[in-house]
Design a protein around this motif. Structure first.
Motif, PDB file in Angstrom:
ATOM      1  N   ILE A 115       0.840  -1.204   0.000  1.00  0.00           N
ATOM      2  CA  ILE A 115       0.000   0.000   0.000  1.00  0.00           C
ATOM      3  C   ILE A 115       0.872   1.250   0.000  1.00  0.00           C
ATOM      4  CG2 ILE A 115      -1.629   1.350   1.382  1.00  0.00           C
ATOM      5  CD1 ILE A 115      -2.783  -1.420   2.308  1.00  0.00           C
ATOM      6  N   ASP A 116       1.887   1.251   0.837  1.00  0.00           N
ATOM      7  CA  ASP A 116       2.772   2.411   0.945  1.00  0.00           C
ATOM      8  C   ASP A 116       3.487   2.693  -0.375  1.00  0.00           C
ATOM      9  OD1 ASP A 116       4.197   4.448   2.623  1.00  0.00           O
ATOM     10  OD2 ASP A 116       5.932   3.238   2.078  1.00  0.00           O
ATOM     11  N   VAL A 117       3.999   1.652  -1.023  1.00  0.00           N
ATOM     12  CA  VAL A 117       4.692   1.825  -2.293  1.00  0.00           C
ATOM     13  C   VAL A 117       3.732   2.362  -3.363  1.00  0.00           C
ATOM     14  CG1 VAL A 117       5.845   0.616  -4.190  1.00  0.00           C
ATOM     15  CG2 VAL A 117       6.461   0.087  -1.822  1.00  0.00           C
ATOM     16  N   CYS A 118       2.533   1.805  -3.410  1.00  0.00           N
ATOM     17  CA  CYS A 118       1.565   2.242  -4.419  1.00  0.00           C
ATOM     18  C   CYS A 118       1.136   3.686  -4.201  1.00  0.00           C
ATOM     19  CB  CYS A 118       0.345   1.333  -4.397  1.00  0.00           C
ATOM     20  SG  CYS A 118       0.649  -0.325  -5.041  1.00  0.00           S
ATOM     21  N   CYS A 160      -4.472  -0.520  -9.200  1.00  0.00           N
ATOM     22  CA  CYS A 160      -4.949  -1.902  -9.093  1.00  0.00           C
ATOM     23  C   CYS A 160      -4.287  -2.624  -7.931  1.00  0.00           C
ATOM     24  CB  CYS A 160      -4.692  -2.644 -10.400  1.00  0.00           C
ATOM     25  SG  CYS A 160      -5.696  -2.069 -11.795  1.00  0.00           S
ATOM     26  N   VAL A 161      -2.965  -2.549  -7.865  1.00  0.00           N
ATOM     27  CA  VAL A 161      -2.247  -3.227  -6.780  1.00  0.00           C
ATOM     28  C   VAL A 161      -2.638  -2.621  -5.433  1.00  0.00           C
ATOM     29  CG1 VAL A 161       0.009  -3.827  -5.821  1.00  0.00           C
ATOM     30  CG2 VAL A 161      -0.331  -3.835  -8.301  1.00  0.00           C
ATOM     31  N   LEU A 162      -2.795  -1.310  -5.391  1.00  0.00           N
ATOM     32  CA  LEU A 162      -3.207  -0.638  -4.160  1.00  0.00           C
ATOM     33  C   LEU A 162      -4.541  -1.184  -3.664  1.00  0.00           C
ATOM     34  CD1 LEU A 162      -3.152   1.616  -1.998  1.00  0.00           C
ATOM     35  CD2 LEU A 162      -4.197   3.126  -3.711  1.00  0.00           C
ATOM     36  N   CYS A 163      -5.506  -1.265  -4.555  1.00  0.00           N
ATOM     37  CA  CYS A 163      -6.837  -1.726  -4.152  1.00  0.00           C
ATOM     38  C   CYS A 163      -6.833  -3.202  -3.769  1.00  0.00           C
ATOM     39  CB  CYS A 163      -7.841  -1.450  -5.274  1.00  0.00           C
ATOM     40  SG  CYS A 163      -8.124   0.320  -5.556  1.00  0.00           S
ATOM     41  N   TRP A 164      -6.077  -4.013  -4.481  1.00  0.00           N
ATOM     42  CA  TRP A 164      -5.953  -5.421  -4.082  1.00  0.00           C
ATOM     43  C   TRP A 164      -5.392  -5.527  -2.672  1.00  0.00           C
ATOM     44  CZ3 TRP A 164      -3.003  -6.924  -9.181  1.00  0.00           C
ATOM     45  CH2 TRP A 164      -3.918  -6.996 -10.236  1.00  0.00           C
ATOM     46  N   ASP A 181     -11.559  -0.503 -17.078  1.00  0.00           N
ATOM     47  CA  ASP A 181     -10.555  -1.478 -16.679  1.00  0.00           C
ATOM     48  C   ASP A 181     -11.208  -2.577 -15.837  1.00  0.00           C
ATOM     49  OD1 ASP A 181      -7.445  -1.958 -16.480  1.00  0.00           O
ATOM     50  OD2 ASP A 181      -8.279  -2.348 -14.487  1.00  0.00           O
ATOM     51  N   VAL A 182     -11.091  -3.814 -16.295  1.00  0.00           N
ATOM     52  CA  VAL A 182     -11.804  -4.913 -15.638  1.00  0.00           C
ATOM     53  C   VAL A 182     -11.236  -5.219 -14.248  1.00  0.00           C
ATOM     54  CG1 VAL A 182     -12.623  -5.974 -17.773  1.00  0.00           C
ATOM     55  CG2 VAL A 182     -10.372  -6.626 -16.853  1.00  0.00           C
ATOM     56  N   ARG A 183      -9.954  -4.945 -14.039  1.00  0.00           N
ATOM     57  CA  ARG A 183      -9.367  -5.197 -12.726  1.00  0.00           C
ATOM     58  C   ARG A 183      -9.987  -4.298 -11.669  1.00  0.00           C
ATOM     59  NH1 ARG A 183      -3.267  -4.212 -14.323  1.00  0.00           N
ATOM     60  NH2 ARG A 183      -4.362  -2.499 -15.361  1.00  0.00           N
ATOM     61  N   LEU A 184     -10.211  -3.051 -12.031  1.00  0.00           N
ATOM     62  CA  LEU A 184     -10.832  -2.110 -11.101  1.00  0.00           C
ATOM     63  C   LEU A 184     -12.293  -2.477 -10.849  1.00  0.00           C
ATOM     64  CD1 LEU A 184      -9.344   1.272 -12.381  1.00  0.00           C
ATOM     65  CD2 LEU A 184      -8.721   0.028 -10.290  1.00  0.00           C
ATOM     66  N   ILE A 185     -12.970  -2.936 -11.878  1.00  0.00           N
ATOM     67  CA  ILE A 185     -14.366  -3.361 -11.707  1.00  0.00           C
ATOM     68  C   ILE A 185     -14.445  -4.502 -10.701  1.00  0.00           C
ATOM     69  CG2 ILE A 185     -16.320  -4.469 -12.874  1.00  0.00           C
ATOM     70  CD1 ILE A 185     -15.439  -2.960 -15.430  1.00  0.00           C
TER      71      ILE A 185
END
Length: 210
Positions: A43-46, A61-65, A90-94
């Motif tokens: 989270i910090d890196v993102c 995307c990585v942040l939300c995951w 973007d399907v990943r965000l969906i």
């Protein structure tokens, strides 16, 4: 003088390339941290990546995951919603927005997003089966067990080694009074995790009806 200018130009080009490489390496580190279950670090890196580049889709995307994995569901919903203002298709965000809503009990909104995801994402997407599993869980919450059976049957088709998915499939079938097929699902769950208590009890209940 000409050599001096060339040297300056070369140094500038090197600096640009190195900056791009460093940013790419930092993003890879964020994904690596996420995959290593180091969610707070990811989270910090993102967050730093997004501060440097507010249109960094992969960072969002990585942040939300990582936020979802860290059980920060409200924050994940907020950041995914914000990211979708920039990248609405973007399907990943969906999918990750759907998960964030699912964990907050926003079943109707989550279901609509999961349905949108499976209708637009390629079947080879890594979270395709996962989306069907969550749809099945929502249908169980809503006591729509036939729908849950269909969704969960689809989920295990894409990832057959998740014992909990098979156990939930068994439960959905049990609630539909399809005891034989429920036992098949419970047996599959127990073949993966023999100590799964819910599947053991579910199978026993089904056998008592035969």
């Amino acid at each position: 003088m000409r050599n001096y200018v060339k040297k300056i130009v070369w140094c500038m080009c090197f600096a640009v390339l190195w900056s791009a490489y460093a940013q790419q390496a930092e993003h890879k580190d964020a994904l690596k941290l996420y995959n290593a279950d180091q969610y707070e670090e990811a989270i910090d890196v993102c967050e730093k990546e997004i501060a440097a580049n507010p249109e960094s889709l992969d960072s969002y995307c990585v942040l939300c995951w990582a936020l979802v994995a860290n059980k920060q569901y409200m924050a994940a919903e907020e950041r995914a919603s914000k990211a979708r203002e920039l990248f609405p298709y973007d399907v990943r965000l969906i999918e990750v927005l759907a998960e964030s809503k699912f964990y907050q009990g926003k079943n109707k909104e989550a279901l609509a997003l999961f349905q949108k995801y499976v209708s637009t994402a390629p079947e080879s997407a890594t979270r395709y089966g996962r989306a069907y599993f969550f749809m099945g869980e929502i249908y169980i919450r809503q006591a729509q067990y036939n729908h849950a059976d269909i969704a969960l049957t689809t989920s295990v088709r894409y990832d057959a080694m998740r014992f909990y998915w098979w156990s939930q499939l068994g439960y959905a079938r049990e609630m539909c009074k399809n005891y034989q097929t429920a036992i098949v699902a419970y047996d599959k769950a127990l073949s993966i995790n023999p100590s799964d208590y819910d599947s053991t009890r579910g199978k026993a209940r089904c056998e008592s009806h035969l």
